[in-house]
Design a protein around this motif. Structure first.
Motif, PDB file in Angstrom:
ATOM      1  N   LYS A  90       0.856  -1.192   0.000  1.00 45.39           N
ATOM      2  CA  LYS A  90       0.000   0.000   0.000  1.00 45.39           C
ATOM      3  C   LYS A  90       0.894   1.244   0.000  1.00 45.39           C
ATOM      4  O   LYS A  90       2.097   1.164   0.253  1.00 45.39           O
ATOM      5  CB  LYS A  90      -0.906  -0.013   1.225  1.00 45.39           C
ATOM      6  CG  LYS A  90      -1.675  -1.324   1.408  1.00 45.39           C
ATOM      7  CD  LYS A  90      -2.407  -1.359   2.701  1.00 45.39           C
ATOM      8  CE  LYS A  90      -1.448  -1.309   3.885  1.00 45.39           C
ATOM      9  NZ  LYS A  90      -0.556  -2.446   3.969  1.00 45.39           N
ATOM     10  N   ARG A  91       0.291   2.391  -0.243  1.00 51.62           N
ATOM     11  CA  ARG A  91       1.086   3.616  -0.324  1.00 51.62           C
ATOM     12  C   ARG A  91       1.732   3.956   1.005  1.00 51.62           C
ATOM     13  O   ARG A  91       2.869   4.428   1.051  1.00 51.62           O
ATOM     14  CB  ARG A  91       0.197   4.771  -0.802  1.00 51.62           C
ATOM     15  CG  ARG A  91      -0.240   4.641  -2.249  1.00 51.62           C
ATOM     16  CD  ARG A  91      -0.892   5.919  -2.738  1.00 51.62           C
ATOM     17  NE  ARG A  91      -1.196   5.828  -4.164  1.00 51.62           N
ATOM     18  CZ  ARG A  91      -1.675   6.844  -4.891  1.00 51.62           C
ATOM     19  NH1 ARG A  91      -1.903   8.013  -4.326  1.00 51.62           N
ATOM     20  NH2 ARG A  91      -1.919   6.671  -6.176  1.00 51.62           N
ATOM     21  N   ARG A 101       9.043   2.151   3.367  1.00 49.56           N
ATOM     22  CA  ARG A 101      10.180   1.454   2.770  1.00 49.56           C
ATOM     23  C   ARG A 101      11.048   2.379   1.922  1.00 49.56           C
ATOM     24  O   ARG A 101      12.016   1.932   1.319  1.00 49.56           O
ATOM     25  CB  ARG A 101       9.686   0.287   1.913  1.00 49.56           C
ATOM     26  CG  ARG A 101       8.850  -0.731   2.674  1.00 49.56           C
ATOM     27  CD  ARG A 101       8.295  -1.782   1.733  1.00 49.56           C
ATOM     28  NE  ARG A 101       7.260  -2.604   2.386  1.00 49.56           N
ATOM     29  CZ  ARG A 101       6.547  -3.547   1.773  1.00 49.56           C
ATOM     30  NH1 ARG A 101       6.773  -3.801   0.482  1.00 49.56           N
ATOM     31  NH2 ARG A 101       5.625  -4.230   2.415  1.00 49.56           N
ATOM     32  N   GLY A 102      10.685   3.636   1.859  1.00 48.65           N
ATOM     33  CA  GLY A 102      11.472   4.590   1.102  1.00 48.65           C
ATOM     34  C   GLY A 102      11.096   4.707  -0.357  1.00 48.65           C
ATOM     35  O   GLY A 102      11.844   5.307  -1.148  1.00 48.65           O
ATOM     36  N   VAL A 103       9.953   4.140  -0.748  1.00 47.39           N
ATOM     37  CA  VAL A 103       9.490   4.221  -2.129  1.00 47.39           C
ATOM     38  C   VAL A 103       8.656   5.492  -2.291  1.00 47.39           C
ATOM     39  O   VAL A 103       7.701   5.723  -1.547  1.00 47.39           O
ATOM     40  CB  VAL A 103       8.655   2.983  -2.512  1.00 47.39           C
ATOM     41  CG1 VAL A 103       8.184   3.088  -3.963  1.00 47.39           C
ATOM     42  CG2 VAL A 103       9.471   1.719  -2.302  1.00 47.39           C
ATOM     43  N   GLN A 104       9.034   6.321  -3.252  1.00 46.15           N
ATOM     44  CA  GLN A 104       8.333   7.577  -3.482  1.00 46.15           C
ATOM     45  C   GLN A 104       7.069   7.318  -4.300  1.00 46.15           C
ATOM     46  O   GLN A 104       7.124   6.907  -5.453  1.00 46.15           O
ATOM     47  CB  GLN A 104       9.255   8.558  -4.216  1.00 46.15           C
ATOM     48  CG  GLN A 104      10.526   8.903  -3.455  1.00 46.15           C
ATOM     49  CD  GLN A 104      10.240   9.583  -2.122  1.00 46.15           C
ATOM     50  OE1 GLN A 104       9.242  10.323  -1.983  1.00 46.15           O
ATOM     51  NE2 GLN A 104      11.109   9.347  -1.148  1.00 46.15           N
ATOM     52  N   THR A 105       5.918   7.547  -3.675  1.00 43.83           N
ATOM     53  CA  THR A 105       4.625   7.343  -4.350  1.00 43.83           C
ATOM     54  C   THR A 105       3.780   8.613  -4.363  1.00 43.83           C
ATOM     55  O   THR A 105       2.592   8.555  -4.664  1.00 43.83           O
ATOM     56  CB  THR A 105       3.830   6.224  -3.654  1.00 43.83           C
ATOM     57  OG1 THR A 105       3.609   6.588  -2.269  1.00 43.83           O
ATOM     58  CG2 THR A 105       4.569   4.905  -3.722  1.00 43.83           C
TER      59      THR A 105
END
Length: 317
Positions: free
Chosen positions: A272-273, A279-283
């Protein structure tokens, strides 16, 4: 081989407790001959294998054959190897991927077993399987391989002389005290083994032994009948509650991917966003892509979102 053993041309070994005489073991195209180390018997075995080749056309490969000895001198092994036209092997050796003749109390002796587990549970295999397939693979490997490899380990002691003997035949009562009769299969060789043995005997001493017919019980209730289901229920009750405040109960009638999806939702493993941002993922924004007002979390997507509620209502939940 049976006729050769009966006629005295070859002599196998007699198993204890009035067991049968074993002269050979077959598995597919592998065979192990077990004898007494007599050179004449070895020459007779070589003649039998020659007759086997002339009759069926299947020839034993000398380069792949080894002779091993237990309690024999090197010169005796060399005579046997010459009679059988093969080489002398070193102990321990592998047979059907099992280490034979090794000291299984050493950690190094278990390295082939660990390597076998790593090979079966390799990442390459996991990448080509779904999550449910990986669970099935882990259950198959962790459930079957230990049974196969741990058959090498001998029990330290045995209480019962026969498997069908009742419990009351394996202890003596001296007033209020009970003394268990143990027959050694192998003596403890380390402090950890002694500690385990003493702990086991302490548990036996604390056990309350009653007269009567033996029965399996589980837990503190006398009438409770032992079953795998009761063990699972007790383990689930002792487990820590999940962050969402409920306990996952696996459904046998549901497909594996449905069970694993619910488990991943409860563990916060769905991408999910909100989780991706951790986790450091840019969404971009972490709001729900459908409503745009509430953060995209499991409770919102699967429970509180109006489309999810309509779906649950439609299927009668």
């Amino acid at each position: 081989m049976v006729k050769a053993t009966d006629s005295g041309l070859f002599k196998g070994i007699t198993l204890p407790n009035n067991g049968p005489v074993v002269s050979h073991l077959f598995y597919a195209d592998d065979v192990v001959f077990i004898g007494d180390g007599n050179v004449e018997h070895a020459k007779n075995l070589n003649r039998i294998l020659r007759c086997f080749f002339l009759a069926l056309g299947l020839k034993v490969s000398p380069s792949k054959s080894k002779v091993y000895g237990i309690g024999l001198e090197e010169i005796e092994l060399s005579f046997l190897a010459s009679a059988l036209d093969c080489n002398v092997g070193d102990m321990p050796f592998k047979y059907l991927r099992m280490l034979v003749g090794a000291n299984m109390s050493r950690v190094a002796s278990w390295k082939p077993v660990v390597d076998r587990f790593n090979a079966k549970l390799s990442r390459w295999n996991a990448k080509s399987l779904s999550f449910a397939g990986r669970v099935t693979l882990a259950k198959a490997v962790l459930g079957n391989l230990p049974t196969y490899f741990l058959c090498l380990c001998k029990a330290l002691i045995k209480l019962a002389a026969t498997k069908g003997s009742p419990v009351m035949e394996n202890y003596k009562r001296f007033g209020p005290n009970v003394v268990w009769e143990c027959s050694w299969k192998s003596h403890p060789t380390s402090e950890s083994t002694w500690a385990e043995l003493l702990g086991f005997l302490e548990l036996l001493r604390m056990a309350e032994v009653k007269e009567g017919e033996d029965s399996w019980i589980w837990g503190q209730e006398v009438e409770a009948i032992f079953s795998v289901k009761t063990v699972r229920e007790d383990l689930e009750a002792a487990c820590t509650q999940l962050p969402l405040g409920f306990m996952i109960k696996w459904c046998n009638w549901a497909v594996p991917k449905a069970n694993t999806f619910v488990w991943k939702c409860a563990q916060g493993r769905i991408p999910k966003r909100v989780e991706l941002k951790k986790r450091g993922v840019q969404t971009g924004k972490n709001l729900c892509a459908c409503c745009g007002y509430i953060p995209e979390i499991v409770e919102h997507l699967l429970i509180s979102y109006m489309l999810a509620q309509a779906l649950w209502w439609a299927i009668g939940v």
